[in-house]
Design a protein around this motif. Structure first.
Motif, PDB file in Angstrom:
ATOM      1  N   UNK A 196       2.381 -19.516  34.499  1.00  0.00           N
ATOM      2  CA  UNK A 196       1.702 -19.265  35.762  1.00  0.00           C
ATOM      3  C   UNK A 196       0.454 -20.130  35.843  1.00  0.00           C
ATOM      4  N   UNK A 197       0.043 -20.375  37.068  1.00  0.00           N
ATOM      5  CA  UNK A 197      -1.151 -21.177  37.312  1.00  0.00           C
ATOM      6  C   UNK A 197      -2.113 -20.326  38.134  1.00  0.00           C
ATOM      7  N   UNK A 198      -3.359 -20.222  37.687  1.00  0.00           N
ATOM      8  CA  UNK A 198      -4.308 -19.361  38.388  1.00  0.00           C
ATOM      9  C   UNK A 198      -5.526 -20.130  38.880  1.00  0.00           C
ATOM     10  N   UNK A 199      -6.021 -19.712  40.039  1.00  0.00           N
ATOM     11  CA  UNK A 199      -7.260 -20.255  40.577  1.00  0.00           C
ATOM     12  C   UNK A 199      -8.223 -19.111  40.822  1.00  0.00           C
TER      13      UNK A 199
ATOM     14  N   UNK B 182     -21.242 -20.500  38.441  1.00  0.00           N
ATOM     15  CA  UNK B 182     -20.482 -21.464  39.219  1.00  0.00           C
ATOM     16  C   UNK B 182     -20.459 -21.016  40.680  1.00  0.00           C
ATOM     17  N   UNK B 183     -20.807 -21.917  41.564  1.00  0.00           N
ATOM     18  CA  UNK B 183     -20.649 -21.639  42.992  1.00  0.00           C
ATOM     19  C   UNK B 183     -19.214 -21.975  43.374  1.00  0.00           C
ATOM     20  N   UNK B 184     -18.433 -20.948  43.744  1.00  0.00           N
ATOM     21  CA  UNK B 184     -17.006 -21.176  43.957  1.00  0.00           C
ATOM     22  C   UNK B 184     -16.615 -21.116  45.430  1.00  0.00           C
ATOM     23  N   UNK B 185     -17.559 -21.494  46.294  1.00  0.00           N
ATOM     24  CA  UNK B 185     -17.238 -21.514  47.722  1.00  0.00           C
ATOM     25  C   UNK B 185     -16.164 -22.569  48.016  1.00  0.00           C
ATOM     26  N   UNK B 186     -16.264 -23.710  47.367  1.00  0.00           N
ATOM     27  CA  UNK B 186     -15.295 -24.788  47.598  1.00  0.00           C
ATOM     28  C   UNK B 186     -14.701 -25.324  46.309  1.00  0.00           C
ATOM     29  N   UNK B 187     -14.887 -24.571  45.237  1.00  0.00           N
ATOM     30  CA  UNK B 187     -14.302 -24.946  43.953  1.00  0.00           C
ATOM     31  C   UNK B 187     -13.663 -23.711  43.343  1.00  0.00           C
TER      32      UNK B 187
ATOM     33  N   UNK C 172     -19.505 -17.138  40.153  1.00  0.00           N
ATOM     34  CA  UNK C 172     -18.690 -16.935  38.956  1.00  0.00           C
ATOM     35  C   UNK C 172     -19.567 -17.157  37.734  1.00  0.00           C
ATOM     36  N   UNK C 173     -19.729 -16.108  36.952  1.00  0.00           N
ATOM     37  CA  UNK C 173     -20.517 -16.207  35.723  1.00  0.00           C
ATOM     38  C   UNK C 173     -19.596 -16.542  34.564  1.00  0.00           C
ATOM     39  N   UNK C 174     -19.943 -17.576  33.799  1.00  0.00           N
ATOM     40  CA  UNK C 174     -19.108 -18.008  32.673  1.00  0.00           C
ATOM     41  C   UNK C 174     -19.936 -17.992  31.393  1.00  0.00           C
ATOM     42  N   UNK C 175     -19.621 -17.063  30.520  1.00  0.00           N
ATOM     43  CA  UNK C 175     -20.286 -16.978  29.215  1.00  0.00           C
ATOM     44  C   UNK C 175     -19.416 -17.666  28.184  1.00  0.00           C
ATOM     45  N   UNK C 176     -19.985 -18.675  27.556  1.00  0.00           N
ATOM     46  CA  UNK C 176     -19.184 -19.438  26.599  1.00  0.00           C
ATOM     47  C   UNK C 176     -19.817 -19.448  25.219  1.00  0.00           C
TER      48      UNK C 176
ATOM     49  N   UNK D  75     -13.688 -26.159  36.222  1.00  0.00           N
ATOM     50  CA  UNK D  75     -13.995 -26.044  37.640  1.00  0.00           C
ATOM     51  C   UNK D  75     -13.428 -27.244  38.406  1.00  0.00           C
ATOM     52  N   UNK D  76     -12.613 -26.952  39.420  1.00  0.00           N
ATOM     53  CA  UNK D  76     -11.963 -27.998  40.210  1.00  0.00           C
ATOM     54  C   UNK D  76     -12.288 -27.777  41.684  1.00  0.00           C
ATOM     55  N   UNK D  77     -12.338 -28.869  42.445  1.00  0.00           N
ATOM     56  CA  UNK D  77     -12.486 -28.695  43.888  1.00  0.00           C
ATOM     57  C   UNK D  77     -11.221 -28.041  44.459  1.00  0.00           C
ATOM     58  N   UNK D  78     -11.388 -27.173  45.484  1.00  0.00           N
ATOM     59  CA  UNK D  78     -10.229 -26.499  46.073  1.00  0.00           C
ATOM     60  C   UNK D  78      -9.227 -27.505  46.629  1.00  0.00           C
TER      61      UNK D  78
END
Lengths: 269, 269
Positions: free
Chosen positions: A210-213, B257-262, B236-240, B116-119
């Motif tokens: 599966x691929x998730x966004x 991460x601002x995920x409005x367009x990503x 989106x909070x990413x703890x690494x 993180x990728x652009x939509x």
DNA sequence: AAGTGGTCTAGACCACTTT
DNA sequence: AAGTGGTCTAGACCACTTC
């Protein structure tokens, strides 16, 4: 007796089960337009048997020795083919017992497809509550993702998943109507265990990847009603497309995860 | 000449480079308390050479034939060891050229560590803006994750990453002070390319895997100030936690991460 | 031509499971 | 004891890269 790679190239028809060219073949090699290593061809043949249901999820597949005899190649070549299938989680090897077709009736597999974990404590299986099941004409974005014709019939499912009786996941699911003909709300409600287990057992459709966004979004009114949060609370949106054999898409999901006390876990490597 | 597995068991000292027991050895096998296949022992030896910097990121390692000679095992056994290292992305094989130590100076590797990728549109490399660099005593939660003593010195970095000149990621990074002694704001600002590339080139620390926990959170004032969003907007909070050889944690990150367009992309399989 | 990783075979033995 | 997958070897040849 050493076989040349080109000479041992075997024809791999789309569906028909085919044995490789005889091992002792000499003469002019019938060069096929596409080359691939022998073990890749064997892998493709095994894949066909998996896809066709010759060996069903959870079942034992023939031993390496037997497959080597069937395909007229060495055990080492069969081994390398199965190695890759195992790495892709399509089969599971067990020393002394044999090689089994992967099944969603296993905790390990389920955790691969549900990455939500409690912030503290052990991962656990959620409980399902089916809110709605209906057949409808697929929305344009869904039919495009499912690679079916615009307006084709789809099964639509809406459900909530609870951890410790607390609603955490609100989920919408779209499935191709043609494949999931007999899927009813009753069957979904009465079926205990993972939904993908039901799909593989009763519809012969095995989800293999599966691929998730993921997006962070604000809770809408549907989420307010089912997850018991206030409007605008941040939720993790998970858009998933699941694929069966041959990279064929067979499920579209849109889920909202309440991540106040849970997180989406991911390993980067 | 067939070697028994138990007889070919070799001692694997922590640091010292060691050759396996001579191939023709008979006599009583020196049974070590822990058993492991030969190829696993070879893998461990290669891993030591990677960790010690005998072969640096981007460099060519000795050929399979040479390693087989060095370790006094067959090429097939070296091959299997390298196969696993390759599957774990620690080395990269190139037919005809050789096997290279993995490096973060490569686009492929960077996309593994930034999901993180652009939509819509192609993935791209972000631009860095360093906001702050300082040395401090590590907060308790950070030192615990880094597996160092409470209050030990850490390097703290705060930065923003931009796509198409739009700020998308606000990130805090903590590094063990002992390892990253000479890390200065100037060096971070002037260094072009991925931060992990700097770490491997100038601090001999190779990030080989990471574990991430994702939550949806509301934008706080720091996010408002740097990402130009309104208070409470979902992020989106990413703890690494990142690890180097030997599963040693060497970096803690908290990103928004601002995920409005990503979106955060993930493949399940 | 020489060197590298990639494929393929044949045979031996080991570790584990079931009969 | 027999069968399964797991390891190890030795040798051949192929595909690709460089000299």
């Amino acid at each position: 007796m050493v076989k040349s790679q080109a000479m041992s190239q075997i024809a791999v028809p789309p569906v028909v089960f085919n044995l490789p060219a005889s091992a002792g073949a000499t003469g002019t090699p019938v060069v096929s337009p596409t080359f691939s290593p022998l073990y890749q061809q064997i892998k493709a043949l095994i894949l066909q048997s998996l896809q066709s249901g010759e060996w069903k999820p959870g079942e034992l597949i023939p031993s390496e020795v037997e497959l080597a005899y069937r395909f007229k190649v060495s055990q080492g070549t069969v081994r390398k083919a199965i190695d890759e299938l195992s790495a892709e989680n399509l089969v599971m090897r067990r020393q002394g017992k044999g090689t089994f077709v992967a099944t969603h009736h296993e905790a390990r597999v389920q955790f691969r497809f549900l990455r939500l974990m409690p912030d503290s404590g052990e991962a656990q299986q959620p409980e399902n509550q089916i809110l709605e099941v209906k057949r409808m004409r697929g929305p344009a974005d869904v039919t495009r993702l499912l690679d079916i014709k615009a307006g084709d019939s789809v099964v639509y499912i809406r459900r909530v998943q609870r951890f410790d009786n607390v609603p955490i996941i609100l989920e919408e699911i779209w499935l191709p109507g043609v494949i999931f003909k007999g899927l009813t709300a009753e069957r979904l409600v009465e079926y205990k265990g993972p939904m993908y287990g039901l799909f593989e057992a009763e519809f012969g459709t095995q989800m293999i990847r599966a691929s998730e966004k993921l997006h962070a979004v604000a809770a809408d009114e549907a989420a307010v009603a089912t997850l018991g949060v206030e409007l605008g609370v941040p939720l993790l949106s998970v858009d998933r497309v699941s694929y069966t054999y041959g990279d064929k898409p067979v499920e579209v999901r849109r889920a909202l995860y309440l991540t106040a006390h849970h997180h989406y876990h991911n390993e980067l490597s």
